[in-house]
Design a protein around this motif. Structure first.
Motif, PDB file in Angstrom:
ATOM      1  N   GLY A  39       9.967   6.164  -0.660  1.00  0.00           N
ATOM      2  CA  GLY A  39       9.191   6.487  -1.849  1.00  0.00           C
ATOM      3  C   GLY A  39       7.893   7.167  -1.499  1.00  0.00           C
ATOM      4  N   SER A  40       7.278   7.788  -2.474  1.00  0.00           N
ATOM      5  CA  SER A  40       6.009   8.470  -2.280  1.00  0.00           C
ATOM      6  C   SER A  40       4.888   7.451  -2.127  1.00  0.00           C
ATOM      7  N   ASN A  41       3.698   7.932  -1.749  1.00  0.00           N
ATOM      8  CA  ASN A  41       2.522   7.067  -1.711  1.00  0.00           C
ATOM      9  C   ASN A  41       2.295   6.448  -3.086  1.00  0.00           C
ATOM     10  N   GLY A  42       2.037   5.136  -3.120  1.00  0.00           N
ATOM     11  CA  GLY A  42       1.796   4.463  -4.378  1.00  0.00           C
ATOM     12  C   GLY A  42       3.031   4.038  -5.129  1.00  0.00           C
ATOM     13  N   ALA A  43       4.204   4.226  -4.532  1.00  0.00           N
ATOM     14  CA  ALA A  43       5.445   3.861  -5.221  1.00  0.00           C
ATOM     15  C   ALA A  43       5.643   2.352  -5.292  1.00  0.00           C
ATOM     16  N   GLY A  44       4.966   1.605  -4.408  1.00  0.00           N
ATOM     17  CA  GLY A  44       5.104   0.152  -4.413  1.00  0.00           C
ATOM     18  C   GLY A  44       5.804  -0.407  -3.196  1.00  0.00           C
ATOM     19  N   LYS A  45       6.051   0.426  -2.174  1.00  0.00           N
ATOM     20  CA  LYS A  45       6.787  -0.011  -0.990  1.00  0.00           C
ATOM     21  C   LYS A  45       6.074  -1.149  -0.266  1.00  0.00           C
ATOM     22  N   THR A  46       4.788  -0.976  -0.001  1.00  0.00           N
ATOM     23  CA  THR A  46       4.037  -2.003   0.724  1.00  0.00           C
ATOM     24  C   THR A  46       3.916  -3.276  -0.099  1.00  0.00           C
ATOM     25  N   THR A  47       3.823  -3.154  -1.409  1.00  0.00           N
ATOM     26  CA  THR A  47       3.781  -4.332  -2.272  1.00  0.00           C
ATOM     27  C   THR A  47       5.059  -5.143  -2.137  1.00  0.00           C
ATOM     28  N   VAL A  48       6.199  -4.472  -2.096  1.00  0.00           N
ATOM     29  CA  VAL A  48       7.471  -5.175  -1.896  1.00  0.00           C
ATOM     30  C   VAL A  48       7.458  -5.933  -0.573  1.00  0.00           C
ATOM     31  N   VAL A  49       7.021  -5.255   0.499  1.00  0.00           N
ATOM     32  CA  VAL A  49       6.998  -5.888   1.814  1.00  0.00           C
ATOM     33  C   VAL A  49       6.060  -7.090   1.824  1.00  0.00           C
ATOM     34  N   LYS A  50       4.889  -6.969   1.211  1.00  0.00           N
ATOM     35  CA  LYS A  50       3.938  -8.083   1.184  1.00  0.00           C
ATOM     36  C   LYS A  50       4.515  -9.291   0.450  1.00  0.00           C
ATOM     37  N   ILE A  51       5.240  -9.050  -0.620  1.00  0.00           N
ATOM     38  CA  ILE A  51       5.871 -10.162  -1.338  1.00  0.00           C
ATOM     39  C   ILE A  51       6.944 -10.812  -0.474  1.00  0.00           C
ATOM     40  N   LEU A  52       7.773 -10.001   0.167  1.00  0.00           N
ATOM     41  CA  LEU A  52       8.840 -10.545   1.013  1.00  0.00           C
ATOM     42  C   LEU A  52       8.274 -11.295   2.210  1.00  0.00           C
ATOM     43  N   ALA A  53       7.111 -10.875   2.692  1.00  0.00           N
ATOM     44  CA  ALA A  53       6.488 -11.524   3.842  1.00  0.00           C
ATOM     45  C   ALA A  53       5.600 -12.694   3.434  1.00  0.00           C
ATOM     46  N   THR A  54       5.625 -13.076   2.172  1.00  0.00           N
ATOM     47  CA  THR A  54       4.864 -14.203   1.606  1.00  0.00           C
ATOM     48  C   THR A  54       3.359 -13.969   1.660  1.00  0.00           C
ATOM     49  N   LEU A  55       2.934 -12.717   1.746  1.00  0.00           N
ATOM     50  CA  LEU A  55       1.510 -12.400   1.752  1.00  0.00           C
ATOM     51  C   LEU A  55       0.977 -12.142   0.352  1.00  0.00           C
ATOM     52  N   LEU A  56       1.879 -12.056  -0.615  1.00  0.00           N
ATOM     53  CA  LEU A  56       1.504 -11.730  -1.988  1.00  0.00           C
ATOM     54  C   LEU A  56       2.517 -12.371  -2.918  1.00  0.00           C
ATOM     55  N   GLY A  57       2.054 -12.940  -4.009  1.00  0.00           N
ATOM     56  CA  GLY A  57       2.966 -13.544  -4.968  1.00  0.00           C
ATOM     57  C   GLY A  57       3.435 -12.547  -6.004  1.00  0.00           C
TER      58      GLY A  57
END
Length: 270
Positions: A39-57
Motif C-alpha cells: 500500500g501507499s504511505n498512510g494506507a495503514g500498513k504499520t497500524t496493522v503491524v502494531k496491532i498484530l504485535a500488541t503495540l496498539l489496540g
C-alpha cells in the motif's frame, strides 16, 4: 479464509480521533509463507503491524497469531513473534556478535555465544562479527537486525518496510534473507510500498487502500484481474505496478489497458 492460518485478521478497525485508518481489514497468512501487505504511505500498513504485535489496540475486529488473540492473550502473542521495524535497531557501539549476544542474554537463553555465532554464519556475517556495527553497510546492518529478531526462534516475524533507505544491492541481500526465512518454516508478514519487492518475495499479496483490503491473491491471480494483453507479435503480461494502479485508480485514469509495442523491423530497415 483458511482453517490452518498462522495469522488471522477479521474486521480490524482503528481510528485516530476522526481519522479512520483501518475500516475492516481481513486476511489470513498460511504457515511458512511470505504475505505482503502492499500500500501507499498512510494506507495503514504499520497500524496493522502494531496491532498484530500488541503495540496498539484495535477499535473493533479480531486478530490471532498462532491461535492466540492479540487483545486478550498479548503475552502469548509476544512469545510467538518478532518485529523488525523500518530502521535497523542495532547498537552501533557494539560489534555484530555483541549485539546478538546481548539480545540472547536479555531473552535468558542458554549459550548466547553459540546462538550469536550460528546466526552470524546463517546471515553471512561471520567475518564481520567482530567489527562494530557502525562500520556495516546498510544491507549488513539490516541482515544483523533481522538476525537479532530471530533469536529465540519465533515462528512469526513482521517486517515493516525492511528495505527502507537501502541501495539496490542491499535490497537484494535482504530479499534473499527473507526468502531463506520462509524456506526454513518462518511465517513472514511483510509490509512494503515497493511493488517489485512484493512481486519478488510474496506468496500472496494484499493491497491495502483507504483502510481496506481491496484485493488479496497470488501474483498470477492479481495479474488476471486486468484484461488480457493486446497481442500483436509477443504477449506482454501486466506488471504488478499496472495491477496496483488499475485497482486503486489514479488521477489520469491511464491504467487499465495495456498494449504491446511491436519491436520488429523489416529487412529494408535493417
Amino acid at each position: 479464509m483458511t482453517t490452518d492460518a498462522t495469522i488471522r485478521v477479521h474486521g480490524l478497525e482503528k481510528s485516530y480521533n476522526d481519522l479512520r485508518v483501518l475500516r475492516g481489514v481481513d486476511f489470513d497468512v498460511a504457515p511458512g509463507s511470505i504475505f505482503a501487505l502492499l500500500g501507499s504511505n498512510g494506507a495503514g500498513k504499520t497500524t496493522v503491524v502494531k496491532i498484530l504485535a500488541t503495540l496498539l489496540g484495535q477499535d473493533a475486529g479480531t486478530a490471532t497469531i498462532n491461535g492466540f488473540d492479540v487483545a486478550t492473550q498479548p503475552q502469548n502473542v509476544r512469545e510467538s513473534i518478532s518485529l523488525t521495524g523500518q530502521f535497523a535497531a542495532v547498537d552501533e557501539i557494539l560489534s555484530g556478535r555483541e549485539n546478538l549476544v546481548l539480545v540472547a542474554q536479555l531473552r535468558h537463553l542458554k549459550n548466547p555465544g553459540k546462538i550469536a555465532d550460528d546466526l552470524l554464519a546463517r546471515f553471512s556475517l561471520t567475518e564481520a562479527g567482530g567489527r562494530k556495527a557502525s562500520t556495516y553497510s546498510g544491507g549488513m546492518r539490516r541482515r544483523l537486525d533481522i538476525a537479532m529478531s530471530l533469536i529465540g526462534n519465533p515462528p512469526v516475524i513482521f517486517l515493516d518496510e525492511p528495505t527502507t533507505g537501502l541501495d539496490p544491492q542491499a535490497r537484494i541481500e535482504v530479499w534473499q534473507t527473507v526468502k531463506e526465512l520462509a524456506d526454513n518454516g518462518t511465517t513472514v508478514l511483510l509490509t512494503t510500498q515497493h511493488l517489485d519487492e512484493a512481486e519478488q518475495l510474496a506468496d500472496r499479496i494484499a493491497i491495502l487502500h483507504q483502510g481496506r483490503i481491496i484485493v488479496n491473491g497470488t501474483l498470477a491471480e492479481l495479474k488476471a484481474l486486468l484484461p488480457p494483453a493486446t497481442v500483436e507479435y509477443v504477449e506482454k503480461q501486466p506488471t504488478l505496478e499496472e495491477v496496483f494502479l488499475a485497482i486503486i485508480g489514479d488521477d489520469s485514469d491511464s491504467v487499465g489497458a495495456h498494449t504491446v509495442r511491436d519491436t520488429t523491423t523489416n529487412s529494408e530497415e535493417r
